[in-house]
Motif scaffolding. Sequence first.
Motif, PDB file in Angstrom:
ATOM      1  N   SER A   7       4.732  41.139  24.788  1.00  0.00           N
ATOM      2  CA  SER A   7       3.775  40.572  23.850  1.00  0.00           C
ATOM      3  C   SER A   7       2.974  39.475  24.548  1.00  0.00           C
ATOM      4  O   SER A   7       3.541  38.614  25.215  1.00  0.00           O
ATOM      5  CB  SER A   7       4.516  39.994  22.643  1.00  0.00           C
ATOM      6  OG  SER A   7       3.607  39.463  21.717  1.00  0.00           O
ATOM      7  N   TYR A   8       1.669  39.522  24.389  1.00  0.00           N
ATOM      8  CA  TYR A   8       0.763  38.543  24.984  1.00  0.00           C
ATOM      9  C   TYR A   8      -0.140  37.980  23.904  1.00  0.00           C
ATOM     10  O   TYR A   8      -0.425  38.653  22.910  1.00  0.00           O
ATOM     11  CB  TYR A   8      -0.115  39.192  26.063  1.00  0.00           C
ATOM     12  CG  TYR A   8       0.646  39.604  27.296  1.00  0.00           C
ATOM     13  CD1 TYR A   8       0.740  38.745  28.380  1.00  0.00           C
ATOM     14  CD2 TYR A   8       1.260  40.844  27.378  1.00  0.00           C
ATOM     15  CE1 TYR A   8       1.435  39.107  29.524  1.00  0.00           C
ATOM     16  CE2 TYR A   8       1.967  41.217  28.516  1.00  0.00           C
ATOM     17  CZ  TYR A   8       2.045  40.341  29.576  1.00  0.00           C
ATOM     18  OH  TYR A   8       2.748  40.701  30.704  1.00  0.00           O
ATOM     19  N   CYS A   9      -0.612  36.770  24.112  1.00  0.00           N
ATOM     20  CA  CYS A   9      -1.592  36.173  23.212  1.00  0.00           C
ATOM     21  C   CYS A   9      -2.987  36.552  23.681  1.00  0.00           C
ATOM     22  O   CYS A   9      -3.235  36.622  24.888  1.00  0.00           O
ATOM     23  CB  CYS A   9      -1.445  34.650  23.211  1.00  0.00           C
ATOM     24  SG  CYS A   9       0.165  34.089  22.653  1.00  0.00           S
ATOM     25  N   THR A  51      -6.878  42.336  21.747  1.00  0.00           N
ATOM     26  CA  THR A  51      -5.993  43.239  21.004  1.00  0.00           C
ATOM     27  C   THR A  51      -6.262  44.700  21.367  1.00  0.00           C
ATOM     28  O   THR A  51      -5.360  45.532  21.268  1.00  0.00           O
ATOM     29  CB  THR A  51      -6.154  43.034  19.486  1.00  0.00           C
ATOM     30  OG1 THR A  51      -7.526  43.199  19.128  1.00  0.00           O
ATOM     31  CG2 THR A  51      -5.671  41.657  19.065  1.00  0.00           C
ATOM     32  N   SER A  54      -3.883  46.477  23.860  1.00  0.00           N
ATOM     33  CA  SER A  54      -2.507  46.827  23.498  1.00  0.00           C
ATOM     34  C   SER A  54      -2.281  48.296  23.784  1.00  0.00           C
ATOM     35  O   SER A  54      -3.180  49.122  23.610  1.00  0.00           O
ATOM     36  CB  SER A  54      -2.259  46.565  22.005  1.00  0.00           C
ATOM     37  OG  SER A  54      -2.342  45.195  21.717  1.00  0.00           O
ATOM     38  N   GLY A  55      -1.070  48.633  24.231  1.00  0.00           N
ATOM     39  CA  GLY A  55      -0.744  50.030  24.480  1.00  0.00           C
ATOM     40  C   GLY A  55       0.223  50.188  25.638  1.00  0.00           C
ATOM     41  O   GLY A  55       0.852  49.229  26.086  1.00  0.00           O
ATOM     42  N   PHE A  75       5.551  49.581  25.276  1.00  0.00           N
ATOM     43  CA  PHE A  75       4.312  49.272  24.569  1.00  0.00           C
ATOM     44  C   PHE A  75       4.040  47.774  24.691  1.00  0.00           C
ATOM     45  O   PHE A  75       4.898  46.950  24.384  1.00  0.00           O
ATOM     46  CB  PHE A  75       4.404  49.669  23.092  1.00  0.00           C
ATOM     47  CG  PHE A  75       3.082  49.641  22.388  1.00  0.00           C
ATOM     48  CD1 PHE A  75       2.284  50.766  22.360  1.00  0.00           C
ATOM     49  CD2 PHE A  75       2.618  48.484  21.779  1.00  0.00           C
ATOM     50  CE1 PHE A  75       1.050  50.750  21.711  1.00  0.00           C
ATOM     51  CE2 PHE A  75       1.386  48.454  21.143  1.00  0.00           C
ATOM     52  CZ  PHE A  75       0.604  49.590  21.108  1.00  0.00           C
ATOM     53  N   ILE A  76       2.868  47.437  25.158  1.00  0.00           N
ATOM     54  CA  ILE A  76       2.450  46.044  25.303  1.00  0.00           C
ATOM     55  C   ILE A  76       1.543  45.707  24.128  1.00  0.00           C
ATOM     56  O   ILE A  76       0.582  46.437  23.848  1.00  0.00           O
ATOM     57  CB  ILE A  76       1.721  45.825  26.640  1.00  0.00           C
ATOM     58  CG1 ILE A  76       2.715  45.987  27.789  1.00  0.00           C
ATOM     59  CG2 ILE A  76       1.032  44.468  26.670  1.00  0.00           C
ATOM     60  CD1 ILE A  76       2.094  45.932  29.166  1.00  0.00           C
ATOM     61  N   THR A  77       1.860  44.612  23.451  1.00  0.00           N
ATOM     62  CA  THR A  77       1.075  44.179  22.303  1.00  0.00           C
ATOM     63  C   THR A  77       0.327  42.897  22.646  1.00  0.00           C
ATOM     64  O   THR A  77       0.931  41.945  23.133  1.00  0.00           O
ATOM     65  CB  THR A  77       1.979  43.912  21.079  1.00  0.00           C
ATOM     66  OG1 THR A  77       2.702  45.112  20.779  1.00  0.00           O
ATOM     67  CG2 THR A  77       1.171  43.485  19.873  1.00  0.00           C
ATOM     68  N   VAL A  78      -0.972  42.883  22.389  1.00  0.00           N
ATOM     69  CA  VAL A  78      -1.761  41.656  22.515  1.00  0.00           C
ATOM     70  C   VAL A  78      -1.978  41.129  21.098  1.00  0.00           C
ATOM     71  O   VAL A  78      -2.601  41.804  20.270  1.00  0.00           O
ATOM     72  CB  VAL A  78      -3.097  41.894  23.239  1.00  0.00           C
ATOM     73  CG1 VAL A  78      -3.889  40.598  23.319  1.00  0.00           C
ATOM     74  CG2 VAL A  78      -2.865  42.488  24.623  1.00  0.00           C
ATOM     75  N   GLN A  79      -1.418  39.959  20.844  1.00  0.00           N
ATOM     76  CA  GLN A  79      -1.501  39.353  19.518  1.00  0.00           C
ATOM     77  C   GLN A  79      -2.916  38.829  19.259  1.00  0.00           C
ATOM     78  O   GLN A  79      -3.600  38.414  20.189  1.00  0.00           O
ATOM     79  CB  GLN A  79      -0.495  38.200  19.391  1.00  0.00           C
ATOM     80  CG  GLN A  79       0.936  38.610  19.648  1.00  0.00           C
ATOM     81  CD  GLN A  79       1.441  39.651  18.665  1.00  0.00           C
ATOM     82  OE1 GLN A  79       0.994  39.720  17.522  1.00  0.00           O
ATOM     83  NE2 GLN A  79       2.373  40.478  19.112  1.00  0.00           N
ATOM     84  N   THR A 108      -0.424  35.006  13.714  1.00  0.00           N
ATOM     85  CA  THR A 108       0.597  35.643  12.889  1.00  0.00           C
ATOM     86  C   THR A 108       1.503  34.578  12.283  1.00  0.00           C
ATOM     87  O   THR A 108       2.115  33.809  13.016  1.00  0.00           O
ATOM     88  CB  THR A 108       1.444  36.605  13.758  1.00  0.00           C
ATOM     89  OG1 THR A 108       0.578  37.550  14.384  1.00  0.00           O
ATOM     90  CG2 THR A 108       2.466  37.351  12.916  1.00  0.00           C
TER      91      THR A 108
END
Length: 181
Positions: A7-9, A51, A54-55, A75-79, A108
């Motif tokens: 997870s990244y900002c 965002t 993400s993927g 899976f990498i999520t960009v917040q 979030t």
Amino acid sequence: AGSSSASYCAGTTILLTSTPSGGTLGYTYVWSGPQSFSNLTQNPSISNATTLMSGIYQVELTDNNGCTASASTNFITVQPALSVTAGSNSPVCAGGTINLNSSPGGGTPTYTFTWSGPSSFASGLQNPNITSADLSKAGTYNVTITDAFGCSGTATTSVTVNTGVTANAGTDKTIPSCSVS
């Protein structure tokens, strides 16, 4: 293939890693991923993440003999980005109450609030109040809001404290009473 985080900002840098084992030295790398991402280095980085990035990212590794292997990241999520606004009821008269306010946008929930300011002011409230305002409490107040994923944003607000006013009606005098007949 991997990443230093799942997870990244938004606005930070995604770090991808590939650690080959076996084969013959002289590896080549072909990375691919969301938003037509492509890179030919072993451990690429992607700055200013959004965002849309993400993927899942894939790497294909080829050794010096032409043998290939591939791997994928989790899976990498960009917040989403966190924006912050700050304000106050400035100007305030000396002796009055300074009302600071802050508001997160995006990010979030849940949020944490960290205020700092003049005269060693500190608070963890979203909207703190400072009673008995005096000139030492005038100045710039900073708030940092951090969301549930550790993404943060900062804003400032300036507070003016005006000196108090006093009223003087002059020397006290006694007015004799008169009776009317």
